[in-house]
Design a protein around this motif. Structure first.
Motif, PDB file in Angstrom:
ATOM      1  N   TYR A 160      -1.083  -4.477  -3.192  1.00 18.78           N
ATOM      2  CA  TYR A 160      -1.490  -3.397  -4.110  1.00 18.78           C
ATOM      3  C   TYR A 160      -0.883  -2.081  -3.622  1.00 18.78           C
ATOM      4  O   TYR A 160      -0.888  -1.794  -2.418  1.00 18.78           O
ATOM      5  N   GLU A 161      -0.392  -1.285  -4.550  1.00 13.73           N
ATOM      6  CA  GLU A 161      -0.022   0.107  -4.286  1.00 13.73           C
ATOM      7  C   GLU A 161      -0.829   0.993  -5.218  1.00 13.73           C
ATOM      8  O   GLU A 161      -0.887   0.725  -6.429  1.00 13.73           O
ATOM      9  N   VAL A 162      -1.466   2.033  -4.677  1.00 16.48           N
ATOM     10  CA  VAL A 162      -2.187   3.000  -5.509  1.00 16.48           C
ATOM     11  C   VAL A 162      -1.661   4.393  -5.186  1.00 16.48           C
ATOM     12  O   VAL A 162      -1.443   4.731  -4.019  1.00 16.48           O
ATOM     13  N   LYS A 163      -1.448   5.197  -6.241  1.00 20.09           N
ATOM     14  CA  LYS A 163      -0.874   6.530  -6.077  1.00 20.09           C
ATOM     15  C   LYS A 163      -1.709   7.563  -6.808  1.00 20.09           C
ATOM     16  O   LYS A 163      -2.393   7.259  -7.790  1.00 20.09           O
ATOM     17  N   ASP A 164      -1.641   8.815  -6.331  1.00 19.13           N
ATOM     18  CA  ASP A 164      -2.252   9.923  -7.056  1.00 19.13           C
ATOM     19  C   ASP A 164      -1.157  10.752  -7.718  1.00 19.13           C
ATOM     20  O   ASP A 164       0.042  10.484  -7.558  1.00 19.13           O
ATOM     21  N   ARG A 165      -1.548  11.787  -8.461  1.00 20.71           N
ATOM     22  CA  ARG A 165      -0.572  12.575  -9.219  1.00 20.71           C
ATOM     23  C   ARG A 165       0.360  13.352  -8.306  1.00 20.71           C
ATOM     24  O   ARG A 165       1.514  13.641  -8.680  1.00 20.71           O
ATOM     25  N   ALA A 166      -0.081  13.660  -7.086  1.00 19.58           N
ATOM     26  CA  ALA A 166       0.767  14.389  -6.142  1.00 19.58           C
ATOM     27  C   ALA A 166       1.769  13.475  -5.442  1.00 19.58           C
ATOM     28  O   ALA A 166       2.617  13.955  -4.687  1.00 19.58           O
ATOM     29  N   ASN A 176       0.923  10.926  -3.337  1.00 22.50           N
ATOM     30  CA  ASN A 176       0.382  10.264  -2.146  1.00 22.50           C
ATOM     31  C   ASN A 176       0.077   8.797  -2.470  1.00 22.50           C
ATOM     32  O   ASN A 176      -0.446   8.492  -3.549  1.00 22.50           O
ATOM     33  N   MET A 177       0.392   7.892  -1.541  1.00 21.21           N
ATOM     34  CA  MET A 177       0.275   6.463  -1.822  1.00 21.21           C
ATOM     35  C   MET A 177      -0.410   5.720  -0.683  1.00 21.21           C
ATOM     36  O   MET A 177      -0.259   6.075   0.487  1.00 21.21           O
ATOM     37  N   SER A 178      -1.171   4.685  -1.037  1.00 16.22           N
ATOM     38  CA  SER A 178      -1.711   3.737  -0.066  1.00 16.22           C
ATOM     39  C   SER A 178      -1.386   2.330  -0.552  1.00 16.22           C
ATOM     40  O   SER A 178      -1.233   2.086  -1.752  1.00 16.22           O
ATOM     41  N   GLU A 179      -1.284   1.385   0.397  1.00 10.91           N
ATOM     42  CA  GLU A 179      -1.038   0.001   0.027  1.00 10.91           C
ATOM     43  C   GLU A 179      -1.897  -0.923   0.869  1.00 10.91           C
ATOM     44  O   GLU A 179      -2.368  -0.559   1.955  1.00 10.91           O
ATOM     45  N   ILE A 180      -2.142  -2.104   0.334  1.00 12.77           N
ATOM     46  CA  ILE A 180      -2.869  -3.141   1.058  1.00 12.77           C
ATOM     47  C   ILE A 180      -2.212  -4.485   0.743  1.00 12.77           C
ATOM     48  O   ILE A 180      -1.840  -4.754  -0.403  1.00 12.77           O
TER      49      ILE A 180
END
Length: 554
Positions: A320-326, A328-332
């Motif tokens: 999974y990759e999740v991003k915000d409008r700026a 910034n990203m996190s993955e699992i």
């Protein structure tokens, strides 16, 4: 899959907007956040926990709509701009002149507090930076803030204002994972545990997100979901996720982008999220697969509607990759082990309802219509009836965690039809606390029909008790030039009120959070130096009425 109509970068750069307030911009809510039955359609600017801060027009334009309501945005303002966008300002304390004068004049003309009026260009023009209102806490608002939206004027779609403002709001924090969910699709997939879903919490180990546990093995058709939130600098708030991508063996199989949506699609949130989990635990799980009745246009690059077929006894690798409008990203990263297992297939009952055809249920005492497109997936509809000491039995329609996309008609027979005043009957629904709440209904020939928004437990109740009006201290009211009158109703709720002074209608504003009516003395309409007579009439939704009459000198 239908692609999400993202805002074109060129169009955004040509449609530059100012911030609507001169306060340092911090958000208490972002665009597309998950709310009950709808997506959040704008961003919420913090107002230092107070009200009365100036609000300014973000660009040249004209006032296109003035809306005042007990609920929703409370006091709201809409401004059209020549670049094809409309900006919306909600939960206002009051409008600035000349907008305030126009609104009050219209309210007195129609003799109603609630107002929803459309204005043509040129009636109230505004300039960039012009004072248009003051921030407040009106309507359904948990705390003072300014709700701000940008809409496409032509389509009326809501668009993420952070496409314009993200570089003006400090945000260096990536989203956080909370939970990952594995689903076995009913009748087509199976987990080794035999359950329909498996929910695992996540942990962050030295900056790397991992599952805190191991998913059961799976076989057949499966799907995934996640619970995740975003964060911003210098605030303790949590925010919704802008962009979600799911990969299988490093190939993208699902993408969700919350950049814009149509209001006629907002209730599809009940298909995007796990409605059952939310109803039972208040946890928001976003599904990364698209149910047959889900027509949201926020999905991109989605293969096979996000469903996955586990058909080999091997290890499947996901990310999974999740991003915000700026940005910034996190993955699992996580794994699913395929293990062959017989897939149980449930027999269909006599009331098997398909989502894309009209469905109708009828018994001796209850009747329900479910139009095509109301369900998000096929269901084996269940109905039970339990005796009650009230005016009808208690009817269980499926369960309270099967969502509906639109309101549907429910007709119930009144088994104890012994009231002469038929308006006193109403259909009520049991809430999660076990209490029955007013829904409404119209009586006809021993039956009552109302439109319901949810399935669950329903019955027929009566309301013959009029609303309560709490008296006022006239001396203090005259001194402060303000009448504050508390009104309440224990059953069907307040529906209308009407106040007059010396027989002429006066503007009583209603605050649903405090259940208070408020009238500010208006010297342009209230003659000084004489005795006046105040008369207030309040009705509930079943037509029960209470009145108050007071004389006062001013």
């Amino acid at each position: 899959m239908t692609k999400s109509p993202l805002v074109e970068s060129g169009r955004v750069s040509l449609a530059e907007f100012d911030l609507p307030m001169h306060l340092t911009p911090y958000l208490s809510g972002n665009f597309g956040e998950l709310r009950y039955n709808h997506f959040h359609s704008g961003i919420d600017f913090k107002t230092l926990k107070g009200v009365g801060y100036p609000v300014y027009a973000v660009a040249d334009g004209w006032v296109s709509r003035i809306r005042i309501s007990n609920f929703g945005f409370g006091c709201a303002l809409y401004i059209n701009h020549s670049n094809g966008f409309t900006t919306v300002y909600g939960h206002l304390q009051k409008y600035a002149s000349p907008i305030d004068n126009f609104a009050k004049t219209t309210q007195y003309k129609i003799e109603q507090f609630e107002l929803d009026t459309l204005l043509k260009p040129g009636i109230i023009p505004v300039r960039r930076g012009q004072l248009i209102a003051y921030s407040g806490n009106a309507g359904i608002s948990a705390a003072p803030h300014l709700h701000f939206e940008i809409r496409d004027t032509k389509t009326e779609e809501a668009i993420d204002p952070l496409l314009w403002f993200s570089n003006r709001i400090k945000d260096h924090k990536p989203p956080h994972f909370q939970k990952i969910v594995l689903y076995a699709i009913e009748n087509e997939g199976v987990l080794s545990t035999g359950a329909g879903k498996s929910i695992l919490p996540t942990i962050n180990v030295q900056g790397i997100w991992k599952l805190n546990g191991k998913f059961p093995t799976a076989w057949g058709k499966i799907g995934f979901g996640l619970n995740a939130y975003d964060y911003m600098d210098l605030t303790s708030n949590i925010y919704g996720i802008c962009n979600i991508s799911l990969f299988l063996e490093n190939k993208k199989i699902f993408q969700q982008d919350m950049s814009r949506f149509s209001f006629n699609q907002t209730r599809y949130i009940n298909s995007l999220t796990d409605y059952e989990v939310r109803q039972k635990s208040e946890t928001w799980i976003m599904k990364s697969f698209v149910e047959p009745g889900n027509m949201l246009n926020i999905y991109l690059n989605t293969k096979d509607r996000g469903y996955i077929n586990i058909h080999e006894e091997k290890t499947y690798h996901f990310r999974y990759e999740v991003k915000d409008r700026a940005g910034n990203m996190s993955e699992i990263r996580f794994e699913i082990q395929g293990q062959r297992k017989d897939i149980p297939v449930a027999a269909k009952g006599k009331n098997y309802f398909k989502c894309w055809v009209p469905n109708h249920f009828v018994s001796a005492d209850a009747e329900l219509d479910i139009p095509a497109g109301t369900l998000y997936k096929d269901i084996d509809f269940q109905f039970t009836q339990k005796s009650s000491t009230g005016h009808s039995d208690i009817y269980t329609l499926q369960n309270s965690w099967t969502p509906l996309h639109q309101s549907i008609p429910l007709k119930l027979r009144i088994q104890k039809d012994d009231l002469s005043n038929k308006k006193a009957y109403y259909i009520a629904k049991k809430n999660k606390y076990g209490h029955f709440q007013y829904v409404g209904g119209d009586y006809s020939k021993g039956k009552i029909q109302a439109y319901i928004h949810e399935l669950g437990d329903y019955t027929v109740l009566v309301d013959t008790i009029p609303p309560k009006i709490v008296g006022i201290n006239l001396e203090n009211a005259i001194k402060n030039r303000l009448f504050r009158i508390r009104i309440s109703d224990a059953a069907s709720g307040i529906k209308t009120w009407r106040g007059t002074i010396d027989g002429a209608w006066v503007l009583f504003e209603f605050d649903c959070k405090t259940s208070q009516l408020k009238y500010n003395f208006d010297d342009s309409r209230l003659v000084k130096g004489k005795e006046h007579k105040l008369f207030l009439e309040v009705k509930d939704a079943c037509g029960n009425k209470s009145c108050m009459e007071k004389s006062f000198n001013y």
